[in-house]
Design a protein around this motif. Structure first.
Motif, PDB file in Angstrom:
ATOM      1  N   THR A  44      -8.680  38.006  93.916  1.00 56.24           N
ATOM      2  CA  THR A  44      -9.648  37.308  94.755  1.00 56.24           C
ATOM      3  C   THR A  44     -11.021  37.413  94.104  1.00 56.24           C
ATOM      4  N   THR A  45     -11.810  36.361  94.307  1.00 57.23           N
ATOM      5  CA  THR A  45     -13.171  36.332  93.783  1.00 57.23           C
ATOM      6  C   THR A  45     -14.140  36.005  94.917  1.00 57.23           C
ATOM      7  N   ASN A  46     -15.412  36.246  94.665  1.00 56.25           N
ATOM      8  CA  ASN A  46     -16.423  35.793  95.610  1.00 56.25           C
ATOM      9  C   ASN A  46     -16.719  34.316  95.319  1.00 56.25           C
ATOM     10  N   HIS A  47     -17.714  33.761  95.981  1.00 57.12           N
ATOM     11  CA  HIS A  47     -18.020  32.333  95.824  1.00 57.12           C
ATOM     12  C   HIS A  47     -18.571  31.985  94.444  1.00 57.12           C
ATOM     13  N   ASN A  48     -18.931  33.001  93.648  1.00 57.89           N
ATOM     14  CA  ASN A  48     -19.428  32.768  92.287  1.00 57.89           C
ATOM     15  C   ASN A  48     -18.348  32.994  91.230  1.00 57.89           C
ATOM     16  N   GLY A  49     -17.107  33.255  91.643  1.00 59.96           N
ATOM     17  CA  GLY A  49     -16.024  33.466  90.688  1.00 59.96           C
ATOM     18  C   GLY A  49     -15.975  34.879  90.119  1.00 59.96           C
ATOM     19  N   ASP A 130     -14.245  31.167 105.632  1.00 57.92           N
ATOM     20  CA  ASP A 130     -14.529  31.980 106.807  1.00 57.92           C
ATOM     21  C   ASP A 130     -14.150  31.188 108.061  1.00 57.92           C
ATOM     22  N   ARG A 131     -14.413  31.740 109.207  1.00 66.25           N
ATOM     23  CA  ARG A 131     -14.001  31.106 110.464  1.00 66.25           C
ATOM     24  C   ARG A 131     -14.689  29.761 110.703  1.00 66.25           C
ATOM     25  N   GLN A 132     -15.856  29.575 110.095  1.00 69.60           N
ATOM     26  CA  GLN A 132     -16.564  28.312 110.247  1.00 69.60           C
ATOM     27  C   GLN A 132     -16.157  27.294 109.180  1.00 69.60           C
ATOM     28  N   GLY A 133     -15.280  27.691 108.253  1.00 73.10           N
ATOM     29  CA  GLY A 133     -14.812  26.782 107.222  1.00 73.10           C
ATOM     30  C   GLY A 133     -15.592  26.843 105.925  1.00 73.10           C
ATOM     31  N   ALA A 134     -16.628  27.680 105.870  1.00 70.30           N
ATOM     32  CA  ALA A 134     -17.419  27.796 104.635  1.00 70.30           C
ATOM     33  C   ALA A 134     -16.610  28.569 103.586  1.00 70.30           C
ATOM     34  N   VAL A 135     -16.679  28.118 102.334  1.00 68.55           N
ATOM     35  CA  VAL A 135     -15.966  28.794 101.248  1.00 68.55           C
ATOM     36  C   VAL A 135     -16.693  30.078 100.898  1.00 68.55           C
ATOM     37  N   ARG A 136     -15.979  31.190 100.976  1.00 63.28           N
ATOM     38  CA  ARG A 136     -16.533  32.513 100.682  1.00 63.28           C
ATOM     39  C   ARG A 136     -16.048  33.060  99.358  1.00 63.28           C
ATOM     40  N   GLY A 137     -15.046  32.398  98.785  1.00 62.09           N
ATOM     41  CA  GLY A 137     -14.475  32.851  97.526  1.00 62.09           C
ATOM     42  C   GLY A 137     -13.201  32.085  97.265  1.00 62.09           C
ATOM     43  N   ALA A 138     -12.367  32.674  96.397  1.00 66.94           N
ATOM     44  CA  ALA A 138     -11.097  32.027  96.072  1.00 66.94           C
ATOM     45  C   ALA A 138     -10.055  33.089  95.789  1.00 66.94           C
ATOM     46  N   VAL A 139      -8.804  32.681  95.911  1.00 64.95           N
ATOM     47  CA  VAL A 139      -7.688  33.556  95.576  1.00 64.95           C
ATOM     48  C   VAL A 139      -6.838  32.842  94.532  1.00 64.95           C
ATOM     49  N   MET A 140      -6.434  33.596  93.522  1.00 69.29           N
ATOM     50  CA  MET A 140      -5.568  33.066  92.473  1.00 69.29           C
ATOM     51  C   MET A 140      -4.279  33.856  92.503  1.00 69.29           C
ATOM     52  N   VAL A 141      -3.164  33.147  92.519  1.00 76.33           N
ATOM     53  CA  VAL A 141      -1.845  33.764  92.494  1.00 76.33           C
ATOM     54  C   VAL A 141      -1.159  33.265  91.231  1.00 76.33           C
ATOM     55  N   PHE A 142      -0.630  34.201  90.428  1.00 71.13           N
ATOM     56  CA  PHE A 142      -0.017  33.806  89.156  1.00 71.13           C
ATOM     57  C   PHE A 142       1.119  34.748  88.791  1.00 71.13           C
ATOM     58  N   HIS A 143       1.996  34.258  87.902  1.00 78.09           N
ATOM     59  CA  HIS A 143       3.091  35.098  87.418  1.00 78.09           C
ATOM     60  C   HIS A 143       3.483  34.679  86.007  1.00 78.09           C
ATOM     61  N   ASP A 144       4.061  35.621  85.296  1.00 79.94           N
ATOM     62  CA  ASP A 144       4.521  35.428  83.922  1.00 79.94           C
ATOM     63  C   ASP A 144       5.773  34.553  83.964  1.00 79.94           C
ATOM     64  N   VAL A 145       5.754  33.457  83.218  1.00 85.06           N
ATOM     65  CA  VAL A 145       6.911  32.563  83.166  1.00 85.06           C
ATOM     66  C   VAL A 145       7.497  32.500  81.759  1.00 85.06           C
ATOM     67  N   SER A 146       7.185  33.478  80.919  1.00 82.15           N
ATOM     68  CA  SER A 146       7.663  33.437  79.531  1.00 82.15           C
ATOM     69  C   SER A 146       9.178  33.450  79.451  1.00 82.15           C
ATOM     70  N   VAL A 147       9.849  34.202  80.297  1.00 75.01           N
ATOM     71  CA  VAL A 147      11.314  34.237  80.274  1.00 75.01           C
ATOM     72  C   VAL A 147      11.872  32.883  80.691  1.00 75.01           C
ATOM     73  N   ALA A 148      11.334  32.306  81.751  1.00 76.77           N
ATOM     74  CA  ALA A 148      11.817  31.012  82.234  1.00 76.77           C
ATOM     75  C   ALA A 148      11.573  29.913  81.203  1.00 76.77           C
ATOM     76  N   ARG A 149      10.440  29.949  80.522  1.00 79.36           N
ATOM     77  CA  ARG A 149      10.140  28.911  79.536  1.00 79.36           C
ATOM     78  C   ARG A 149      10.940  29.081  78.250  1.00 79.36           C
ATOM     79  N   SER A 150      11.402  30.292  77.984  1.00 77.99           N
ATOM     80  CA  SER A 150      12.166  30.506  76.750  1.00 77.99           C
ATOM     81  C   SER A 150      13.636  30.149  76.907  1.00 77.99           C
ATOM     82  N   ARG A 151      14.106  29.995  78.147  1.00 81.01           N
ATOM     83  CA  ARG A 151      15.505  29.607  78.394  1.00 81.01           C
ATOM     84  C   ARG A 151      15.707  28.138  78.108  1.00 81.01           C
ATOM     85  N   PRO A 152      16.841  27.793  77.491  1.00 80.15           N
ATOM     86  CA  PRO A 152      17.128  26.367  77.318  1.00 80.15           C
ATOM     87  C   PRO A 152      17.412  25.742  78.675  1.00 80.15           C
TER      88      PRO A 152
END
Length: 163
Positions: A44-49, A130-152
């Motif tokens: 998670t980040t604040n509104h400035n990244g 926030d509850r008023q809808g103002a952007v307070r930051g961001a969340v990034m969700v990620f995962h390693d896909v090297s195994v999936a990409r290496s499979r034929p």
């Protein structure tokens, strides 16, 4: 008698505040346990990244801990590049914060580690509001896909039968 009533009201108010504080603590603890249990990296980040939180999976994938990353500008400490040619990509956190919408990465994105190694990842970034809808930051969700990409690809393969 008036003093006893005032003490009773004060005590009831104190009990209510203590119960509310306890409920908030329990909710915060549940959220932290949940984020720590997710199998994907979560940042998670604040509104400035700037990094505010990283779960253990994100710390492991990046090879850095929260203490090192806290307050750092995420695109500086988590550079993303095109998997094939290493060309720098716009960070989805920046796009997400600028456009106030959920952003998914290009399919051929890689995390560029300090060692120079490229780790293919799949991810998305979404605004935290926030509850008023103002952007307070961001969340990034990620995962390693090297195994999936290496499979034929097996989509065109037909299942084999044994008799």
């Amino acid at each position: 008698a008036l003093l006893l009533i005032a003490r009773g009201v004060a005590l009831a108010g104190f009990i209510k505040v203590a119960q509310t504080a306890n409920a908030l603590f329990e909710q915060k603890e549940l959220a932290e346990v949940t984020l720590h249990s997710i199998g994907d990296g979560v940042i998670t980040t604040n509104h400035n990244g700037r990094v505010m939180y990283m779960n253990p999976v994100a710390q492991r994938l990046l090879g850095r801990d929260l203490e090192d990353m806290h307050g750092q500008f995420l695109p500086d400490v988590m550079p993303l590049v095109a998997e094939e040619n290493g060309e720098a990509l716009e960070h989805p956190i920046l796009c997400c914060l600028r456009e106030n919408r959920t952003v998914e990465l290009d399919t051929e994105c890689a995390l560029l580690l300090n060692s120079g190694r490229r780790v293919p990842i799949a991810d998305s970034a979404a605004p935290i509001r926030d509850r008023q809808g103002a952007v307070r930051g961001a969340v990034m969700v990620f995962h390693d896909v090297s195994v999936a990409r290496s499979r034929p690809s097996t989509s065109s393969a037909s299942p084999s039968s044994t008799s």
